[in-house]
Write a protein that holds these residues in place. Structure first.
Motif, short mmCIF file in Angstrom:
data_model
loop_
_atom_site.label_atom_id
_atom_site.label_comp_id
_atom_site.label_asym_id
_atom_site.label_seq_id
_atom_site.Cartn_x
_atom_site.Cartn_y
_atom_site.Cartn_z
N ASN A 109 0.86 -1.18 0.00
CA ASN A 109 0.00 0.00 0.00
C ASN A 109 0.89 1.23 0.00
O ASN A 109 1.48 1.57 1.02
CB ASN A 109 -0.92 -0.02 1.23
CG ASN A 109 -1.97 1.06 1.17
OD1 ASN A 109 -2.28 1.59 0.11
ND2 ASN A 109 -2.53 1.39 2.32
N ASN A 110 1.03 1.88 -1.16
CA ASN A 110 1.87 3.05 -1.29
C ASN A 110 1.09 4.28 -0.86
O ASN A 110 0.06 4.60 -1.46
CB ASN A 110 2.37 3.20 -2.72
CG ASN A 110 3.36 4.32 -2.87
OD1 ASN A 110 3.14 5.44 -2.42
ND2 ASN A 110 4.47 4.03 -3.51
N LEU A 111 1.57 4.98 0.18
CA LEU A 111 0.86 6.10 0.77
C LEU A 111 1.31 7.45 0.23
O LEU A 111 1.03 8.48 0.84
CB LEU A 111 1.03 6.06 2.30
CG LEU A 111 0.58 4.76 2.96
CD1 LEU A 111 0.97 4.74 4.43
CD2 LEU A 111 -0.90 4.54 2.79
N ASP A 112 2.00 7.45 -0.89
CA ASP A 112 2.46 8.70 -1.50
C ASP A 112 1.26 9.61 -1.75
O ASP A 112 0.27 9.20 -2.35
CB ASP A 112 3.18 8.40 -2.81
CG ASP A 112 3.76 9.63 -3.48
OD1 ASP A 112 3.62 10.74 -2.93
OD2 ASP A 112 4.35 9.47 -4.56
N GLU A 166 0.35 10.25 -5.65
CA GLU A 166 -0.22 9.13 -6.42
C GLU A 166 -0.29 7.88 -5.54
O GLU A 166 0.51 6.95 -5.69
CB GLU A 166 0.63 8.86 -7.66
CG GLU A 166 0.08 7.80 -8.59
CD GLU A 166 -1.22 8.18 -9.27
OE1 GLU A 166 -2.28 7.65 -8.88
OE2 GLU A 166 -1.18 9.00 -10.19
N PRO A 167 -1.27 7.82 -4.61
CA PRO A 167 -1.38 6.61 -3.79
C PRO A 167 -1.87 5.42 -4.63
O PRO A 167 -2.66 5.59 -5.55
CB PRO A 167 -2.43 7.01 -2.74
CG PRO A 167 -3.18 8.14 -3.33
CD PRO A 167 -2.26 8.83 -4.28
N ARG A 220 -3.73 -0.82 -8.35
CA ARG A 220 -4.90 0.07 -8.38
C ARG A 220 -4.45 1.47 -7.98
O ARG A 220 -3.91 1.67 -6.91
CB ARG A 220 -5.97 -0.39 -7.40
CG ARG A 220 -7.17 0.54 -7.41
CD ARG A 220 -8.26 0.12 -6.44
NE ARG A 220 -9.36 1.04 -6.53
CZ ARG A 220 -9.46 2.16 -5.81
NH1 ARG A 220 -8.53 2.49 -4.95
NH2 ARG A 220 -10.50 2.96 -5.96
N TYR A 221 -4.70 2.42 -8.90
CA TYR A 221 -4.38 3.82 -8.65
C TYR A 221 -5.62 4.50 -8.09
O TYR A 221 -6.65 4.58 -8.77
CB TYR A 221 -3.93 4.50 -9.94
CG TYR A 221 -2.65 3.94 -10.50
CD1 TYR A 221 -1.43 4.34 -9.98
CD2 TYR A 221 -2.66 3.01 -11.54
CE1 TYR A 221 -0.24 3.83 -10.48
CE2 TYR A 221 -1.47 2.50 -12.04
CZ TYR A 221 -0.28 2.91 -11.51
OH TYR A 221 0.90 2.40 -12.00
N ASP A 222 -5.52 4.99 -6.85
CA ASP A 222 -6.67 5.58 -6.16
C ASP A 222 -7.25 6.77 -6.91
O ASP A 222 -8.44 6.82 -7.18
CB ASP A 222 -6.28 6.04 -4.75
CG ASP A 222 -6.03 4.87 -3.81
OD1 ASP A 222 -6.34 3.74 -4.17
OD2 ASP A 222 -5.50 5.12 -2.71
N ARG A 223 -6.42 7.75 -7.17
CA ARG A 223 -6.92 9.02 -7.75
C ARG A 223 -7.48 8.84 -9.16
O ARG A 223 -8.44 9.47 -9.54
CB ARG A 223 -5.82 10.07 -7.75
CG ARG A 223 -5.51 10.51 -6.34
CD ARG A 223 -5.14 11.97 -6.27
NE ARG A 223 -5.15 12.43 -4.89
CZ ARG A 223 -4.13 12.35 -4.06
NH1 ARG A 223 -3.01 11.81 -4.47
NH2 ARG A 223 -4.23 12.78 -2.83
N ARG A 224 -6.85 7.99 -9.94
CA ARG A 224 -7.31 7.76 -11.32
C ARG A 224 -8.52 6.84 -11.37
O ARG A 224 -9.21 6.79 -12.39
CB ARG A 224 -6.20 7.11 -12.14
CG ARG A 224 -5.11 8.05 -12.53
CD ARG A 224 -4.21 7.38 -13.55
NE ARG A 224 -2.96 7.01 -12.92
CZ ARG A 224 -2.05 6.26 -13.48
NH1 ARG A 224 -2.25 5.74 -14.67
NH2 ARG A 224 -0.93 5.99 -12.86
N GLY A 225 -8.72 6.05 -10.29
CA GLY A 225 -9.80 5.07 -10.32
C GLY A 225 -9.56 4.02 -11.39
O GLY A 225 -10.47 3.64 -12.12
N ARG A 246 -11.42 0.76 -15.80
CA ARG A 246 -11.63 2.16 -15.45
C ARG A 246 -12.93 2.24 -14.67
O ARG A 246 -14.02 2.08 -15.23
CB ARG A 246 -11.68 3.03 -16.70
CG ARG A 246 -10.33 3.10 -17.37
CD ARG A 246 -10.08 4.47 -17.97
NE ARG A 246 -8.73 4.52 -18.48
CZ ARG A 246 -8.44 4.65 -19.77
NH1 ARG A 246 -9.40 4.78 -20.66
NH2 ARG A 246 -7.18 4.70 -20.15
N GLU A 247 -12.80 2.46 -13.36
CA GLU A 247 -13.96 2.43 -12.46
C GLU A 247 -15.00 3.47 -12.85
O GLU A 247 -16.20 3.18 -12.86
CB GLU A 247 -13.50 2.64 -11.02
CG GLU A 247 -12.60 1.53 -10.52
CD GLU A 247 -11.97 1.83 -9.18
OE1 GLU A 247 -12.29 2.86 -8.56
OE2 GLU A 247 -11.11 1.03 -8.75
#
Length: 181
Positions: free
Chosen positions: A63-66, A69-70, A100-105, A131-132
């Motif tokens: 789980n990358n918390l950056d 780009e989390p 899974r890229y959070d911001r991009r969905g 693409r969610e």
């Protein structure tokens, strides 16, 4: 006074005598990276209106918390189970890698991707993107679809997120045709 001078001298020697290997410091820093959490034996449930829609499991998730780009990364494989209205499994998908890229969905699964439905439909490809927001899955890579009566090959695949309304591009393969037509 002499005792204080000896103590200060010994303390100074101790401080000057400490030397760290830069490689060891960098290795310790990498192990203690607080921007990445490692989770083992992962199970994630997605639900809507208290009904489970998707279950994701995998042996290891990073789980990358950056903040910029989390993302979550399944580096040792992933199993995704899709559920229908009666909370029965309607299809499954396995892959050796997923992110899974959070911001991009956006979810990308790679390496030996296989999706199978309970109706004996099967999709095999090397990469599949979900693409969610658009509620669609697709790939531009080679894809193979197998049904009870057909095997279809193509370069490119697109469907809605529950894998209905599937379209395969640059089609080739063996397709069943009714003799009456």
């Amino acid at each position: 006074m002499r005792r204080l001078l000896v103590l200060v001298t010994l303390l100074g020697i101790g401080i000057l005598g400490c030397e760290n290997d830069l490689a060891e410091v960098e290795a310790l820093k990498a192990r203690l990276d607080v921007k990445v959490e490692r989770v083992e034996e992962v199970e994630i449930l997605y639900s809507d209106s208290a009904q489970v829609k998707v279950r994701i499991t995998g042996p290891v998730m990073l789980n990358n918390l950056d903040r910029t780009e989390p993302y979550q990364e399944f580096v040792e494989g992933v199993l995704v189970e899709f559920f229908g209205p009666e909370e029965t499994i309607t299809s499954t998908m396995v892959a050796k890698y997923a992110i899974r890229y959070d911001r991009r969905g956006e979810v990308i699964v790679r390496d030996s991707v296989v999706w199978e439905s309970v109706e004996n439909q099967k999709l095999e490809t090397e990469e599949l993107i979900w693409r969610e927001k658009d509620e669609e899955v697709f790939t531009k890579k080679f894809a193979k679809i197998t049904t009870a009566r057909e095997i279809i090959y193509g370069h490119g695949f697109r469907a809605d997120q529950n894998f209905s309304n599937a379209k395969i591009q640059q089609v080739e393969g063996i397709i069943a045709v009714d003799e009456g037509q």
